[in-house]
Design a protein around this motif. Sequence first.
Motif, short mmCIF file in Angstrom:
data_model
loop_
_atom_site.label_atom_id
_atom_site.label_comp_id
_atom_site.label_asym_id
_atom_site.label_seq_id
_atom_site.Cartn_x
_atom_site.Cartn_y
_atom_site.Cartn_z
N PHE A 88 37.14 38.66 49.41
CA PHE A 88 36.32 37.96 50.05
C PHE A 88 36.95 37.05 51.26
CE2 PHE A 88 33.48 38.27 46.69
CZ PHE A 88 34.21 38.54 45.54
N MET A 89 36.34 37.04 52.43
CA MET A 89 36.81 36.68 53.58
C MET A 89 35.76 35.59 54.10
SD MET A 89 38.06 40.30 54.67
CE MET A 89 37.10 40.86 53.20
N TRP A 90 36.61 34.62 54.92
CA TRP A 90 35.70 33.48 55.71
C TRP A 90 36.15 33.71 57.09
CZ3 TRP A 90 31.58 30.72 54.44
CH2 TRP A 90 31.45 30.54 53.07
N TYR A 91 35.00 34.02 58.20
CA TYR A 91 35.30 33.90 59.45
C TYR A 91 34.70 32.76 59.94
CZ TYR A 91 36.91 38.72 58.76
OH TYR A 91 37.58 40.05 58.31
N LEU A 122 34.53 45.74 48.83
CA LEU A 122 34.95 46.56 47.76
C LEU A 122 36.31 46.69 47.42
CD1 LEU A 122 32.16 49.22 47.38
CD2 LEU A 122 32.09 46.91 46.15
N ASN A 123 37.04 47.20 48.40
CA ASN A 123 38.38 47.28 48.66
C ASN A 123 38.92 46.74 49.90
OD1 ASN A 123 38.28 49.18 50.65
ND2 ASN A 123 38.23 50.79 49.34
N ASN A 124 40.31 46.75 50.18
CA ASN A 124 40.95 45.76 50.79
C ASN A 124 41.26 46.50 52.33
OD1 ASN A 124 42.86 47.37 50.18
ND2 ASN A 124 44.58 45.83 49.75
N THR A 174 40.91 36.19 50.32
CA THR A 174 41.20 36.20 48.95
C THR A 174 40.90 37.41 48.04
OG1 THR A 174 39.11 35.14 48.74
CG2 THR A 174 41.02 33.62 49.05
N TYR A 175 41.40 37.47 47.21
CA TYR A 175 41.17 38.52 46.05
C TYR A 175 40.67 38.02 44.80
CZ TYR A 175 42.11 42.54 42.73
OH TYR A 175 41.95 43.32 41.87
N SER A 176 39.62 38.75 44.38
CA SER A 176 39.26 38.30 43.12
C SER A 176 39.20 36.73 42.98
CB SER A 176 40.38 38.64 42.08
OG SER A 176 39.63 38.60 40.59
N SER A 177 38.88 36.07 41.84
CA SER A 177 38.47 34.82 41.58
C SER A 177 39.99 33.91 41.90
CB SER A 177 37.98 34.50 40.10
OG SER A 177 36.74 34.94 40.08
N VAL A 185 36.68 31.29 45.01
CA VAL A 185 35.86 32.51 44.54
C VAL A 185 35.70 32.30 43.32
CG1 VAL A 185 35.67 34.90 44.18
CG2 VAL A 185 36.92 33.98 46.51
N ASP A 186 34.35 32.25 42.68
CA ASP A 186 33.92 32.35 41.23
C ASP A 186 32.98 33.71 41.16
OD1 ASP A 186 32.23 29.91 39.10
OD2 ASP A 186 32.94 32.02 38.79
N LYS A 187 34.21 34.69 40.61
CA LYS A 187 33.32 35.92 40.71
C LYS A 187 32.23 35.76 39.21
CE LYS A 187 35.02 39.92 41.06
NZ LYS A 187 35.77 41.08 41.01
N SER A 188 32.40 35.04 38.43
CA SER A 188 31.62 34.93 37.22
C SER A 188 30.26 34.52 37.51
CB SER A 188 31.97 34.04 36.14
OG SER A 188 32.18 32.74 36.65
N SER A 189 30.09 33.67 38.73
CA SER A 189 28.83 32.84 39.28
C SER A 189 28.39 33.65 40.56
CB SER A 189 29.23 31.62 39.46
OG SER A 189 29.55 30.61 38.12
#
Lengths: 112, 114
Positions: A33-36, A93-95, A50-53, A65-69
């Motif tokens: 997940f990224m912010w620009y 999906l990947n980096n 960031t990677y994952s939650s 990051v809240d992957k569950s939500s």
Amino acid sequence: QKEVEQDPGPLSVPEGAIVSLNCTYSNSAFQYFMWYRQYSRKGPELLMYTYSSGNKEDGRFTAQVDKSSKYISLFIRDSQPSDSATYLCAMSLNNAGNMLTFGGGTRLMVKP
Amino acid sequence: GAVVSQHPSWVICKSGTSVKIECRSLDFQATTMFWYRQFPKQSLMLMATSNEGSKATYEQGVEKDKFLINHASLTLSTLTVTSAHPEDSSFYICSASPWDSGYTFGSGTRLTVV
């Protein structure tokens, strides 16, 4: 329904305020997940990655990051007029070697 | 940090001519680069994925004969807009990713076809 949803704004705040920017997404397979930040007529500038939650902090910026939500956030502390720009969330999906999926962007205006 | 250089930053061309845009990764090698198009006040739209040493992969609705992509080395990808028309006027941006560092974007090219 778009794969990544982001409120377009504009979001107007006074200088010094805490800014909260958010995105929701539908694909649970996203891992990165990224912010620009994008100024007018310029390419996007990577702010947070960031990677994952979890949370990540860098100076005045905090990414959550809240992957569950299926929900990600960017917080900007002590906002400055120079922070006025469009903020894009993006995820993949990947980096590397995989396309980014973008939100539509939120336009932020920080007033002196 | 990783730098992606894009050139030119702006170009004006006559209708019917071709324009080449270059995207270079300056301090890392990029097997894959991405080309985006952005209209005013809209988000980035992926046009194609450029793969070093092989053919590019185009998104649905993007004409591969009009937007020619060449990725001849690990640090250079080019986008050529052939027989440009006014409707091709837009902001074109490339990106690439050093391993595990997020995706870095070029500064963009503003194309105006007159």
